[in-house]
Design a protein around this motif. Sequence first.
Motif, mmCIF file in Angstrom:
data_model
loop_
_atom_site.group_PDB
_atom_site.id
_atom_site.type_symbol
_atom_site.label_atom_id
_atom_site.label_comp_id
_atom_site.label_asym_id
_atom_site.label_seq_id
_atom_site.Cartn_x
_atom_site.Cartn_y
_atom_site.Cartn_z
ATOM 1 N N LYS A 16 -6.628 -0.068 0.499
ATOM 2 C CA LYS A 16 -6.977 -1.438 -0.172
ATOM 3 C C LYS A 16 -6.719 -2.601 0.665
ATOM 4 O O LYS A 16 -7.624 -3.629 0.913
ATOM 5 C CB LYS A 16 -6.110 -1.820 -1.336
ATOM 6 C CG LYS A 16 -6.573 -0.841 -2.812
ATOM 7 C CD LYS A 16 -7.894 -1.440 -3.093
ATOM 8 C CE LYS A 16 -8.534 -0.692 -4.530
ATOM 9 N NZ LYS A 16 -9.820 -1.402 -4.919
ATOM 10 N N THR A 17 -5.821 -2.310 1.743
ATOM 11 C CA THR A 17 -5.392 -3.534 2.621
ATOM 12 C C THR A 17 -6.204 -3.257 4.245
ATOM 13 O O THR A 17 -5.660 -3.953 5.132
ATOM 14 C CB THR A 17 -3.838 -3.459 2.740
ATOM 15 O OG1 THR A 17 -3.201 -2.286 3.101
ATOM 16 C CG2 THR A 17 -3.160 -4.129 1.512
ATOM 17 N N ILE A 173 -3.277 -6.973 -6.463
ATOM 18 C CA ILE A 173 -3.621 -6.131 -5.022
ATOM 19 C C ILE A 173 -4.281 -6.927 -3.994
ATOM 20 O O ILE A 173 -4.101 -6.731 -3.052
ATOM 21 C CB ILE A 173 -4.630 -5.142 -5.591
ATOM 22 C CG1 ILE A 173 -4.470 -4.086 -4.554
ATOM 23 C CG2 ILE A 173 -5.990 -5.645 -5.712
ATOM 24 C CD1 ILE A 173 -3.396 -3.194 -4.479
ATOM 25 N N THR A 174 -4.588 -8.329 -4.401
ATOM 26 C CA THR A 174 -5.081 -9.166 -3.469
ATOM 27 C C THR A 174 -4.393 -9.955 -2.593
ATOM 28 O O THR A 174 -4.583 -10.586 -1.412
ATOM 29 C CB THR A 174 -6.274 -10.234 -4.110
ATOM 30 O OG1 THR A 174 -5.435 -10.972 -5.139
ATOM 31 C CG2 THR A 174 -7.538 -9.622 -4.838
#
Length: 361
Positions: A16-17, A173-174
């Motif tokens: 995700k990152t 998560i952002t």
Amino acid sequence: MNECYYDKRMDFFYNKTNTDTVDEWTGPKLIVVLCFGTFFCLFIFISNSLVIAAVVKNKRFHFPFYYLLANLAAADFFAGIAYVFLMFNTGPVSKTLTVNRWFLRQGLLDTSLTASLVNLLVIAVERHMSIMRMKIHSNLTKKRVTFLIISIWAIAIFMGAVPTLGWNCLCDITACSSLAPIYSRSYLVFWSVLNLVVFFIMVVVYIRIYMYVQRKTNVLSSHTSGSISRRRTPVKLMKTVMTLLGAFVVCWTPGLVVLLLDGLNCTYCGIQNVKRWFLLLALLNSVMNPIIYSYKDDEMWGTMKRMICCSSEDKSQDRRSSWIPSTVLCRSTDTSGHYMEDGIIQGTICGKGDLGDKGNS
């Protein structure tokens, strides 16, 4: 309402990152890191254990400054434990970790850094209390020093647990960072700025204290009699502390700056390429501290040599029962409360001189 990802493994957050360097740190590069890390960690365990044992063994070190110095060695020993845990949970293994195990990995590192930082801050207070009265040691009682040491570790454990307690990005998560995929970028900014500000404050305080000691020592030296080395002792202690602080700042500042850049979401800074090298630099600090203790303090180095030498003597005595016990030969003849004179280590190391005399009698 944002969805939380407590049950995900770390590969989910790395993807995700866009943290794609975790697989690149494999093969020969990983082996080199593990070899150097293992060697350094062994040195950290042995050398810092010797420092702690020296403070316990030598009654001349039974003062607040040295109790805090021993606690700093304990923080370095703990850092060695954190690095060992990290070595077995890094590289490709990182993606297989659970959230709780990853929190533990990072929490150990954060706790060791905080313990060292707060300990140096407390040493600054102790030095300020003592030198304002131009004394070698402050009047802190053992109970107060014990309370300070317990407080240092309580603060360190709390700071290491802050992300686990809720300041993370598992439900947002952002907001995740790239270096620490389940840490919020806001937390990294807070953590790095807080430590950098404390660094700056301590440097300023120690510089002011050192200038004060130098000025007072120069004034008093022309009006007082007695041992020159006795007058120089506060300056020597300050040089030791200044060296420790300098090494700490140099070794930890690059890593904190990288964390700050990541917290500020700097996507063009290339932080992924240097993060592990800066982590090794931080590890080097725990290696350097015992060397600084022994190099800057003749009595500390002498005590450590006596312990090593006496251990060898004890083993030899099992084979030569006619020898005089080394515990007798190593006993210091000076029981005074003041500990340091320039370049003087009283008695011969491990009583070798006495042993020769006994052998001739």
